[in-house]
Scaffold this motif. Structure first.
Motif, PDB file in Angstrom:
ATOM      1  N   THR A   1       0.820  -1.210   0.000  1.00 27.04           N
ATOM      2  CA  THR A   1       0.000   0.000   0.000  1.00 27.04           C
ATOM      3  C   THR A   1       0.862   1.271   0.000  1.00 27.04           C
ATOM      4  OG1 THR A   1      -0.128   0.066   2.414  1.00 27.04           O
ATOM      5  CG2 THR A   1      -1.881  -1.108   1.273  1.00 27.04           C
ATOM      6  N   THR A   2       2.075   1.190   0.587  1.00 26.14           N
ATOM      7  CA  THR A   2       2.880   2.407   0.752  1.00 26.14           C
ATOM      8  C   THR A   2       3.283   3.052  -0.581  1.00 26.14           C
ATOM      9  OG1 THR A   2       3.662   1.352   2.766  1.00 26.14           O
ATOM     10  CG2 THR A   2       4.731   3.396   2.143  1.00 26.14           C
ATOM     11  N   PRO A   3       3.841   2.291  -1.546  1.00 31.65           N
ATOM     12  CA  PRO A   3       4.203   2.940  -2.818  1.00 31.65           C
ATOM     13  C   PRO A   3       2.998   3.545  -3.545  1.00 31.65           C
ATOM     14  CG  PRO A   3       5.122   0.726  -2.708  1.00 31.65           C
ATOM     15  CD  PRO A   3       4.223   0.869  -1.532  1.00 31.65           C
ATOM     16  N   ILE A   4       1.836   2.907  -3.440  1.00 29.25           N
ATOM     17  CA  ILE A   4       0.642   3.438  -4.109  1.00 29.25           C
ATOM     18  C   ILE A   4       0.347   4.829  -3.589  1.00 29.25           C
ATOM     19  CG2 ILE A   4      -1.842   3.121  -4.462  1.00 29.25           C
ATOM     20  CD1 ILE A   4      -1.364   0.129  -3.852  1.00 29.25           C
ATOM     21  N   LEU A   5       0.317   4.940  -2.250  1.00 27.65           N
ATOM     22  CA  LEU A   5      -0.015   6.230  -1.656  1.00 27.65           C
ATOM     23  C   LEU A   5       1.122   7.224  -1.835  1.00 27.65           C
ATOM     24  CD1 LEU A   5      -2.716   6.900   0.093  1.00 27.65           C
ATOM     25  CD2 LEU A   5      -2.379   4.577  -0.671  1.00 27.65           C
ATOM     26  N   ALA A   6       2.353   6.737  -2.023  1.00 23.24           N
ATOM     27  CA  ALA A   6       3.457   7.649  -2.311  1.00 23.24           C
ATOM     28  C   ALA A   6       3.278   8.266  -3.700  1.00 23.24           C
ATOM     29  CB  ALA A   6       4.797   6.910  -2.214  1.00 23.24           C
ATOM     30  N   TYR A   7       2.953   7.444  -4.700  1.00 22.56           N
ATOM     31  CA  TYR A   7       2.663   8.003  -6.035  1.00 22.56           C
ATOM     32  C   TYR A   7       1.472   8.951  -5.958  1.00 22.56           C
ATOM     33  CZ  TYR A   7       5.905   5.115  -8.758  1.00 22.56           C
ATOM     34  OH  TYR A   7       7.023   4.563  -9.295  1.00 22.56           O
TER      35      TYR A   7
END
Lengths: 148, 266
Positions: free
Chosen positions: A94-100
């Protein structure tokens, strides 16, 4: 480059970033989690292909369904696949998704400012609506079945 | 999308955000019967926002467009993992019985209450994204697939998703204890309803209920887990086949009532 190749490259980049986050945050070594990540990337590419060549349903439907099938009891190799992907923590994905999303959010800020507090109110009603309606139906059906 | 792939700066920024966010890790605070949970994804989106032109000016308009263009595809990896969470439990869910299956239709209550409220508050297409479902990961992915996450619908679903992530466990923990005081519904019904497709929300509900009814704790937990897994299985199909079309129809009707003209655009 066609859409499938482009999607595959994006998935590989995000997969690599996730493996690093998965290592820092959840303690799974990169090599340890690699087979699971390869399976997940593979499923996604199959989903993109299915969306393009089989039938134009949302890719997410194909991807969830493929993920389900390969780990379903009775399917050859299901335990192996389930064991591999277990090394890729759900939250690490989930972290990279919300980072993008976060990097891109700046251009939506004026719109978000306008809707922000309203969305918070709506989300409270959404949660209440789901919970009370589901509980009501469950109660009636359980009563009808004589379970309570 | 090709331009977005070649924008190495965006990928490196995301990597930095991920490393930073995972380094901080999960933080939990006890609040009443629930827990306030802060996850790395929240730090990532929060810090990411500060890179924008309004604050640190690290990213420009092109970078922001590129990053947004990639979000719906990055969600697919999560969805693949999601499928693998449901697969191993597939047959247990099938056995779980009619009450479990029928209560899934309670999710329609979400849109019947949520869409009118959202529109009353002045939201337009955001309402459909925000209130068509409880906005867990599969719903976000579906809206991203159909409308794109930088659309009005996308902003709606992301907003509710983030609120649910931050306040969801507190909310469900409190809702379960309050509803048990009202005594309208049997504890088993309250347990079954807790499975909305989020393990943390379900855990908070089942946790409060088990504390209130210790003699029924075993069955409460079993119902909660089964219902949550079932939501995981049918959530995306339910959204696409029933909830989203119904939301769009309701939106159209309410739009005509509120503004006196058919909705513009699509």
């Amino acid at each position: 480059m066609n859409k499938v190749t482009e999607s595959a490259i994006v998935l590989l980049i995000v997969g690599a970033i996730t493996l690093i986050g998965n290592w820092i945050g959840y303690g799974f070594g990169i090599m340890e989690a690699l087979p699971g990540m390869a399976v997940l990337v593979g499923i996604c590419i199959l989903g993109v292909l299915a969306n393009k060549y089989i039938y134009n349903l949302p890719t997410v439907l194909y991807v969830i369904t493929f993920g389900m099938i390969i780990t379903m009891p009775g399917v050859p190799g299901h335990e192996m696949f389930a064991g591999w992907v277990a090394k890729v923590n759900f939250l690490a994905l989930t972290t990279p998704i919300l980072a993008y999303a976060g990097v891109g959010i700046g251009k939506d800020l004026p719109a978000l400012k306008k809707t922000g507090w309203r969305i918070v109110v709506v989300s409270l009603f959404v949660m209440t609506g789901t919970y009370v309606a589901s509980a009501g139906i469950a109660h009636v059906v359980l009563k009808f079945l004589g379970e309570i | 999308m090709l331009e977005a792939i070649k924008n190495v700066k965006v990928h490196l920024l995301v990597l930095a955000l991920v490393v930073g966010a995972e380094f901080i890790g999960i933080l939990k605070f006890d609040v009443g019967p629930g827990k306030l949970v802060l996850l790395p994804m929240l730090y990532a989106v929060f810090l990411g926002t500060f890179l924008g032109p309004k604050f640190l000016k690290v990213v420009n308009d092109k970078d922001m467009d590129n990053a947004s263009a990639l979000v719906s595809l990055t969600l697919m990896l999560l969805m693949a993992r999601y499928g693998t969470l449901v697969g191993p439990k597939f047959f247990e869910i099938l056995k779980a019985g009619p009450a479990l299956i029928l209560q899934e239709f309670g999710n329609i209550g979400t849109l019947l209450i949520g869409i009118p409220i959202a529109m009353f508050l002045g939201l337009k297409r955001e309402a459909v994204g925000a209130a068509h479902s409880i906005a867990r990961e599969p719903n976000v992915a579906l809206i991203g697939d159909i409308y794109g996450l930088d659309s009005a619908e996308g902003r709606g679903v992301m907003g509710v998703y983030i609120c649910g992530t931050v306040f969801g466990t507190i909310f469900f923990g409190l809702a379960a204890s309050m509803l048990s005081i009202l005594n309208w519904f049997h504890p088993y019904a309250l347990a079954m309803a807790s499975g909305v497709g989020s393990a943390s929300m379900m855990t908070a509900t089942v946790g409060s209920l088990s504390a209130i009814y210790p003699e029924m704790a075993d069955k409460i937990q079993a119902f909660g887990v089964a219902s949550n897994t079932l939501s995981g299985l049918d959530g995306v199909y339910m959204s696409m086949i029933i909830a989203l079309p119904m939301s769009n129809k309701l939106y159209k009707i309410l739009y005509r009532i509120k503004f006196g003209t058919p909705q513009e655009g699509k």
